[in-house]
Design a protein around this motif. Structure first.
Motif: not given
Ligand SMILES: Cc1cc2nc3c(=O)[nH]c(=O)nc-3n(C[C@H](O)[C@H](O)[C@H](O)COP(=O)(O)OP(=O)(O)OC[C@H]3O[C@@H](n4cnc5c(N)ncnc54)[C@H](O)[C@@H]3O)c2cc1C
Length: 378
Positions: A28, A47, A59, A115, A301, A314
């Protein structure tokens, strides 16, 4: 980039000299930074810079492609680290195995992601387009108003905090939603599903290029190939990791796997399998009470989390990042409705997805007496 988004590149000095600060460099945060750079905005991604948890293989559905094309990053999936996903093999709603291939999809195949590689690629792409990455740092607090935000950043444990000035702040910190929490924004949780994840070397497994999903009495299994003999398995359940007395986590998972109708066979006979790195991860569905406000918004998320059955996490993170960049640009250009519209659309998308998920769960009625399934039918 400007051509593919149809957005005219603009001089950021026209509106403000300050960058947009993005908390979180996952899909994101990186997508938001890439989209903002195409609109002429500078961004700083803060980060921790190292994975705080093991990332289970995930996936991507075929319909992620137009979003990647919009950011001009579709080439990232050509890396040999990622594999083609031809569709899903499911045991859902009956004792039979069904193949749900992506053949009819206009966008072709999906992908099994490496990932960690995908995240590194996205971040490198954001840097290449001009974003500054402050790795090894976290955002600890936010205050101010649009155009004059002040962000507290801590670089490493025990280190002093520094203040960054920003025109706008994005919470892309994942489930932790650190910025929203510092702003006092709550979250409503719809469930507490837990993913019990493990990696396994399973010579002769039959997963090939598909994702395997099998419903069981108190949850469902998900397994995907990681290349060669390696496979990731996840048991999605409300029960979590509860081994019997004297039983290890790996034994507990193996015992549960043997209760499946098919998956244990597809993994090449579960009896010979030893699970590695068994760990539990929260995978529940939740939505922030407010997704945008004066000078800030949340994406991915941090805004909403989705049950992994949706495979939407994702896609939501990357699509949300693109929409977030437009909303920020509009807000900084004086459109007072842009952030309310963003909040509304994200909440509406969440509600639509919840309705679709309940529909998917209702397709499985063999275990309708079981609490796990009853909780998900409405
Ligand atoms: C078991 C499981 C299976 C999944 N399978 C799928 C799938 O098959 N397909 C799919 O599309 N999605 C899947 N998902 C969901 C997917 O992993 C998430 O929706 C996706 O990672 C969200 O991306 P994001 O960038 O919002 O958050 P994240 O990937 O969680 O990234 C957030 C980042 O922010 C950092 N951070 C945290 N706090 C702070 C702070 N205070 N200051 C700065 N940085 C910070 C973290 O270290 C991290 O690097 C799955 C989730 C789970 C739990």
């Amino acid at each position: 980039m400007e051509e593919s988004t149809g957005t005219q590149a603009r001089n950021v000095a026209d509106s403000t000299e300050l960058p947009v600060v993005i908390a979180g460099g996952g899909p994101a945060g990186a997508a938001t930074a890439i989209a903002l750079s195409g609109m002429g905005y500078r961004s700083v991604i803060v980060d921790p810079g190292m994975p705080v948890a093991v990332k289970a293989g995930e996936s991507l559905p075929p319909n992620i492609l137009p979003l990647l094309q919009q950011l001009d990053i579709q080439h990232l999936l050509q890396d040999a680290a990622h594999q083609t996903n031809l569709g899903n093999t499911v045991v859902w709603g009956s004792d039979d195995i069904q193949d749900r291939v992506f053949l009819a999809e206009p966008w072709g195949n999906g992908w099994h992601l490496n990932r960690l590689v995908f995240e590194q690629q996205l971040k490198a792409e954001a840097e290449h387009r001009g974003a500054v990455c402050m790795d090894g740092s976290i955002v600890t607090g936010v205050e101010g108003k649009q155009g004059a935000m002040r962000v507290s950043v801590r670089e490493g444990i025990g280190r002093a905090e520094q203040q960054l000035d920003a025109c706008f702040v994005v919470d892309a910190s994942g489930r932790q939603s650190g910025v929203l929490r510092s702003l006092g924004v709550g979250r409503h949780r719809l469930d507490d599903i837990t993913a019990v994840c493990a990696f396994v070397t399973a010579p002769g497994h039959r997963l090939q290029s598909t994702t395997f999903v099998e419903a069981v009495q108190d949850g469902w299994w998900y397994a995907a190939p990681l290349g060669g003999d390696r496979v990731v398995v996840n048991l999605m359940t409300d029960i979590g990791l509860r081994p019997k007395a004297g039983e290890g986590k790996s034994d507990m998972l193996l015992r549960r796997l043997k209760q499946t109708l098919y998956l244990h066979e597809w993994l090449g006979n579960a009896a010979g399998i030893g699970f590695e790195q068994v760990f539990a991860k929260p995978a529940g569905t939740a939505c922030a009470d407010r997704i945008s406000g004066d000078g800030w918004l949340a994406v991915g998320d941090a805004a909403c989390t989705y049950d992994p059955l949706s495979s939407y996490g994702i896609t939501s993170a990357i699509g949300g990042g693109i929409y977030a960049a437009y909303a920020i640009s509009d807000a900084l250009s004086g459109n007072s409705h842009a952030l309310d519209a963003y909040n509304h659309v994200q909440q509406q998308t969440f509600n639509n997805c919840i309705a679709m998920l309940a529909h998917q769960y209702r397709q499985e009625s063999r275990f309708s007496e079981k609490v796990f399934w009853q909780r998900r039918y409405s």
